[in-house]
Design a protein around this motif. Sequence first.
Motif: not given
Lengths: 58, 710
Positions: B434-435, B437-439, B441-442
Amino acid sequence: MDTPSQALAARITERLVRENLITAEAAKRLQPKLAEGTLLPEDWRLPLEVAEMKEPKP
Amino acid sequence: MSASGLKQLTIEHLRGSLARFVLPFEKGKKVTVVYGENAAGKSTICDAFEFLGKGKVGSLENRGLGKTTKYWPSVGKSAADVSVTLETQDMATCRASLLKGEVVVHPAAARPQVEVLHRSQILALVEAKPADRYAAISRFIDVSGVEASEAALRQLIRDLTGNSDVALARVRENLDAIIQFWEAAGKPGSDPLSWANTETQRDPNAADAEVAALTRLQTAHSRLADYPARLQTANQAVALAKQAALEAERKAQQCVQTIAADAGEVMGVLQAARAYLQKHPAPAVCPLCESAEKVAGLDQRITQRLASFSTLQSARDRTIEAEGGVQRAKRQVEALREDARKDAESFEKARAGFAWSPDIPMPAAAPQDIASLEAWLAGSAHLSARWKSAEAARQDRKQFLGTLRRALKTYGENVQAQRELAALLPKLGQVLKIVEQERRAFTDSILARIAGEVGRIYELVHPGEGLNKISLELDPAKRASLSIGAEFCGGNAAPPQAYFSESHLDTLGLCVFLALAALDGPQDTILVLDDVLASVDEPHAERLVEMLSAEAIKFRHCLITTHYRPWKEKLRWGWLKNGQCQFIELDQWTARQGMRLIRSIPDVERLRALLKESPPDPQRVCAQAGVMLEAALAFLTQLYECPVPRRAGGLYTLGDLLPAIDKKLRAALQVEILTQDGAGNGSYSRRASKVTVTLAKLGSVPVASKGLLP
């Protein structure tokens, strides 16, 4: 204004709570350290274990 | 500094401002265009904003000057003379000055946020190395804090995976050890773990009392074992003493016989006399015969006579001593018998005082009589080894139970640890995913937003050229590395610097700068663009000017310097669609006066001002209107390629231009009225008027033919 790290940390903790991996209380404590980069390896473990304990048992 | 509108910038002795230079800002206008020929002082105005907002003078950088601070003051001035003051519409003031080579701003909290793009820097971001490009935009995508925490999470997963492997191996080792114990015990019970659990429930100290009793029993037994030998030794000592006494007596008798028949009696009398004289040292008469005749020296004479009997005396002393030895030896034997009796009692107490396990054999009670002890000891001698064996077996059992308990405990702990890790590790993996992916994506979303904004702005300048597909991508193989790409002739992510023309690259650089500046609190930012239109050709410059005018209003204020003359004309005549901005023209810089303003009011504004006068001056109004009409007709004749007489110098009169507008064009011309709201936003509405008639009337005015375009 939030730094990119702060904004990203907020997104990450929000998703971790949404996916029941950590509690909302743990997310509040985790978020600033996550953004600052001061989380130690063991700091990741406790919130998950706390969430595990609070998870309803079948 | 509050986000209030700007009122006035005062520059004193910075760079080209030899004298105090004041740049006024019109209230309600968020865009200021400063026009000036080369070396008029445009960059000094930009430097002043950069000096105030960023504490530096960017126009001097990258010119091989090294530290540029010494070049900041105007010629002939010192650092102490330099100051820049910005006043805002809310009457706030912020002043920057130089102190010991550093820019000091007072009040510091009022320092404005300024972004400056110099002409020399326009390609910096496009042509920069990927790492430098990343550094330039890192403030928008720098998530190093989260990356550090992510690294800690990875470390935790690595450590726990290692721990899980170790726990698994130890579980196997512990189980093997328990199985070995179980097999050694003859595989009792249903399985090794059940057996081990049952075994470890037993009290490991249960045999402690029996072991202690065994110890006491063995100690008592070993003490009894010495007595036969010790008794024999004592009896031998008695016999030897008796023999020595007999021998001493015999020798004493022999001595008496060799001295005289009555020597013994005489010696007894002499010894008694000497004893008497020791008590009565100076008698008057002899105590035996009561004569005083030879009483003097009696003591010495008795001593001399006794000396002659010394051999007999020695023999008698030895006899007495030997008899004492016999008595002592007899007492030793008696003491030994008594000790043996007591130790026999102790042994019996140890033997009978404990309920022994069946595997521990016991002898009969120990005899109280020492004489019977030897036989009893001979009958129980073999038991000592049995007792030792029984004691060792119980100690081994206790140790075994301890070892088994520890093995079982470690096994349980490792099983638990392994189970916990087996449950935790997948969740940590999920968190890491998740970390990551979010990084991604961010950062991707920010880069896409920047790239999209760059493309949008770029398309405004280069519409339909298909070059607006800009991409910004982080290099996954390198940290802090950013590449820029553009779609070119169907090719994706081509480096723009490889295919784009210089003017296209300039536009791209400007668009990147504008997109980034707009991301960082534009409403608080004073945007300064220093002569960024240099390499752009006429059609693109038109659109670039429109784009800049449109984009600039996002910012707190936008100041654009240019030496691009068409822009001056458009502003002067009010021809910009979105260009309702403040226009300022700088005169040529001189060494005596430094920077000077020529005008800051467009002609259309001048005409409006003249019309508002009460009463208006017809002559001045007509003159100003004539100048504007000439400019409008010149524009129309150029735009529609109307025939105008060629004239040396390109200066045309109204009489030249009016006839050039033919009937067809005159019929098509319409009047549009600009209306502005309070915020300065303009809208146009058509007026139903006949331009043809108006132009015909103007053509009939004789004086019109004398007018000249400036």
